[in-house]
Design a protein around this motif. Structure first.
Motif, PDB file in Angstrom:
ATOM      1  N   LYS A   1       0.474  -1.509   0.204  1.00 26.62           N
ATOM      2  CA  LYS A   1       0.128  -0.351   0.159  1.00 26.62           C
ATOM      3  C   LYS A   1       1.250   1.369  -0.299  1.00 26.62           C
ATOM      4  CE  LYS A   1      -4.184  -1.829   0.073  1.00 26.62           C
ATOM      5  NZ  LYS A   1      -4.730  -2.030  -0.992  1.00 26.62           N
ATOM      6  N   VAL A   2       1.855   0.907   0.290  1.00 24.68           N
ATOM      7  CA  VAL A   2       2.539   1.917   0.314  1.00 24.68           C
ATOM      8  C   VAL A   2       4.389   1.153  -0.528  1.00 24.68           C
ATOM      9  CG1 VAL A   2       1.912   3.108   2.678  1.00 24.68           C
ATOM     10  CG2 VAL A   2       3.928   2.072   2.506  1.00 24.68           C
ATOM     11  N   SER A   3       5.094   2.753  -0.514  1.00 24.50           N
ATOM     12  CA  SER A   3       6.059   2.673  -1.473  1.00 24.50           C
ATOM     13  C   SER A   3       7.666   2.599  -0.922  1.00 24.50           C
ATOM     14  CB  SER A   3       6.256   3.357  -2.417  1.00 24.50           C
ATOM     15  OG  SER A   3       5.846   3.940  -3.411  1.00 24.50           O
ATOM     16  N   ALA A   4       8.276   1.098  -0.784  1.00 19.37           N
ATOM     17  CA  ALA A   4       9.022   0.913  -0.205  1.00 19.37           C
ATOM     18  C   ALA A   4      10.216   1.730  -0.132  1.00 19.37           C
ATOM     19  CB  ALA A   4       9.750  -0.463  -0.284  1.00 19.37           C
ATOM     20  N   GLY A   5      11.643   1.647   0.062  1.00 19.41           N
ATOM     21  CA  GLY A   5      12.697   3.127   0.211  1.00 19.41           C
ATOM     22  C   GLY A   5      12.645   3.799   2.243  1.00 19.41           C
ATOM     23  N   ASP A   6      12.955   5.035   1.713  1.00 21.78           N
ATOM     24  CA  ASP A   6      14.117   5.854   2.939  1.00 21.78           C
ATOM     25  C   ASP A   6      12.445   5.923   3.241  1.00 21.78           C
ATOM     26  OD1 ASP A   6      15.843   5.764   2.125  1.00 21.78           O
ATOM     27  OD2 ASP A   6      16.368   7.548   1.097  1.00 21.78           O
ATOM     28  N   ARG A   7      12.062   5.648   5.052  1.00 15.37           N
ATOM     29  CA  ARG A   7      10.901   7.018   5.426  1.00 15.37           C
ATOM     30  C   ARG A   7      11.984   7.607   6.940  1.00 15.37           C
ATOM     31  NH1 ARG A   7       9.310   0.721   7.316  1.00 15.37           N
ATOM     32  NH2 ARG A   7       8.903  -0.587   5.460  1.00 15.37           N
ATOM     33  N   PRO A   8      11.621   8.953   6.633  1.00 21.75           N
ATOM     34  CA  PRO A   8      12.369   9.474   7.530  1.00 21.75           C
ATOM     35  C   PRO A   8      11.526   9.903   8.396  1.00 21.75           C
ATOM     36  CG  PRO A   8      11.344  11.163   5.591  1.00 21.75           C
ATOM     37  CD  PRO A   8      11.107   9.196   5.357  1.00 21.75           C
ATOM     38  N   ILE A   9      12.470   9.628   9.513  1.00 25.00           N
ATOM     39  CA  ILE A   9      11.236   9.992  11.289  1.00 25.00           C
ATOM     40  C   ILE A   9      11.640  11.479  11.157  1.00 25.00           C
ATOM     41  CG2 ILE A   9      11.571   9.754  14.033  1.00 25.00           C
ATOM     42  CD1 ILE A   9      11.177   7.367  12.012  1.00 25.00           C
ATOM     43  N   ILE A  10       9.547  11.930  11.433  1.00 23.61           N
ATOM     44  CA  ILE A  10       9.781  13.816  11.357  1.00 23.61           C
ATOM     45  C   ILE A  10       9.115  14.073  13.191  1.00 23.61           C
ATOM     46  CG2 ILE A  10       8.919  13.241   8.785  1.00 23.61           C
ATOM     47  CD1 ILE A  10       5.700  13.532   9.853  1.00 23.61           C
ATOM     48  N   ALA A  11       8.977  13.377  13.696  1.00 21.89           N
ATOM     49  CA  ALA A  11       8.747  13.771  15.191  1.00 21.89           C
ATOM     50  C   ALA A  11       9.050  12.705  16.418  1.00 21.89           C
ATOM     51  CB  ALA A  11       7.890  14.501  14.669  1.00 21.89           C
ATOM     52  N   HIS A  12       8.931  12.799  17.649  1.00 17.20           N
ATOM     53  CA  HIS A  12       8.147  11.960  18.706  1.00 17.20           C
ATOM     54  C   HIS A  12       7.184  12.031  19.249  1.00 17.20           C
ATOM     55  CE1 HIS A  12      11.865   9.441  17.950  1.00 17.20           C
ATOM     56  NE2 HIS A  12      12.623  10.727  17.186  1.00 17.20           N
ATOM     57  N   VAL A  13       7.014  12.534  19.818  1.00 18.79           N
ATOM     58  CA  VAL A  13       5.318  12.618  20.537  1.00 18.79           C
ATOM     59  C   VAL A  13       5.730  12.352  22.398  1.00 18.79           C
ATOM     60  CG1 VAL A  13       3.076  12.645  21.099  1.00 18.79           C
ATOM     61  CG2 VAL A  13       4.148  13.365  19.102  1.00 18.79           C
ATOM     62  N   GLY A  14       5.506  12.781  23.667  1.00 22.69           N
ATOM     63  CA  GLY A  14       6.117  12.317  24.415  1.00 22.69           C
ATOM     64  C   GLY A  14       4.206  12.259  25.568  1.00 22.69           C
ATOM     65  N   VAL A  15       4.183  11.474  26.824  1.00 16.86           N
ATOM     66  CA  VAL A  15       2.881  10.999  27.370  1.00 16.86           C
ATOM     67  C   VAL A  15       3.485  11.388  28.392  1.00 16.86           C
ATOM     68  CG1 VAL A  15       2.384   9.236  28.110  1.00 16.86           C
ATOM     69  CG2 VAL A  15       3.083   8.856  26.214  1.00 16.86           C
ATOM     70  N   GLY A  16       1.440  12.354  28.885  1.00 13.95           N
ATOM     71  CA  GLY A  16       1.713  13.276  29.483  1.00 13.95           C
ATOM     72  C   GLY A  16       0.751  13.105  31.074  1.00 13.95           C
ATOM     73  N   LEU A  17       0.026  13.368  31.228  1.00 13.85           N
ATOM     74  CA  LEU A  17      -1.288  13.480  32.661  1.00 13.85           C
ATOM     75  C   LEU A  17      -1.729  15.133  32.530  1.00 13.85           C
ATOM     76  CD1 LEU A  17      -1.979  11.314  34.545  1.00 13.85           C
ATOM     77  CD2 LEU A  17      -1.376  12.470  36.543  1.00 13.85           C
ATOM     78  N   GLY A  18      -2.708  15.134  32.571  1.00  9.48           N
ATOM     79  CA  GLY A  18      -3.651  16.226  32.539  1.00  9.48           C
ATOM     80  C   GLY A  18      -5.139  15.675  33.323  1.00  9.48           C
TER      81      GLY A  18
END
Length: 253
Positions: A96-113
């Protein structure tokens, strides 16, 4: 200038104007991007920046990674998909998606609210965080990856069984409703950008110390995209220093 020359001049001007308009229309493109929900606050800002630079239009669709994967497997089309790496791998294997480079674009942390009218708990240390959780009337988190990470935290702290009667597990997009409807000292654990931007909810802080875990996101090209060049350019923009700066300013580092 006689009338004939004026008419020639006007015709030349109109032809030139239409040519410029046509060129602009050809250069601009529309692409569809399907993305995991926790990136919505940050990705929306990054896409605004992309539009300013390129004048291309981007249609954004947000859902949790498992839902994005299923929608694509069921036949929904897009140009770019932004999901966690294991889901990208599954979509690559299915073609379904192309093989090849997969750039890591972001990281999201876990929090409490908690609700905006709730106490302003200090969770800056592991001990303060543990005590805050033990004092909760209700503790809500989801049933997918970030929720499982939080469940593991409760096990590590040795309070999973104690809190069990107070815990509500929901679908990823349903974690805020029980807290917003509650009356006690109710808390929600989830991705930091969503907690920070949900009306009626305030972010108490990220999980402290080594209890913190992050979700990683990669951008991949849909195999059947009809806008390959534009889609590839969009992915390159997501990995650019300017985009990363905007991601970081909106909770996705």
């Amino acid at each position: 200038m006689n009338a004939k020359l004026k008419r020639i001049g006007l015709s030349t001007f109109l032809i030139g104007s239409l040519s410029i308009f046509a060129a602009t229309t050809v250069q601009a493109a529309d692409i569809k991007v399907m993305s995991d929900s926790p990136l919505e606050p940050a990705l929306t800002k990054v896409v605004d920046l992309y539009r300013q630079h390129t004048h291309n239009q981007v249609s954004l669709v947000f859902d949790p990674s498992p839902v994005v994967k299923k929608r694509i497997e069921d036949g929904e089309t897009a140009d770019v998909v932004i999901v966690q790496p294991d889901f990208a791998e599954d979509l690559t294997k299915s073609g379904k998606v192309s093989a090849g480079d997969r750039p890591i674009i972001a990281h999201v942390g876990v929090g409490l609210g908690n609700r905006k009218d709730g106490p302003a708990h200090d969770i800056s240390t592991v001990e303060k965080f543990r005590n805050t959780l033990l004092g909760a009337d209700l503790l809500v988190f989801n049933s997918v990856k970030s929720g499982q990470a939080f469940a593991n935290v409760l096990e590590r702290l040795g309070i999973a069984e104690t809190l069990k009667p107070k815990i509500v597990r929901t679908a990823p997009n349903g974690i805020f409703e029980p807290v917003l409807k509650g009356k006690g000292d109710d808390m929600v654990a989830g991705t930091i950008p969503l907690i920070a931007t949900t009306p009626g909810i305030k972010l108490l802080g990220p999980l402290p110390g080594d209890l913190q875990s992050t979700l990683t996101y990669t951008a991949v090209l849909m195999a059947n995209t009809s806008q390959r060049d534009t889609a590839e350019g969009f992915i390159q923009f997501l990995a650019s220093p300017e985009a990363k700066k905007t991601f970081a300013a909106n909770g996705a580092k």
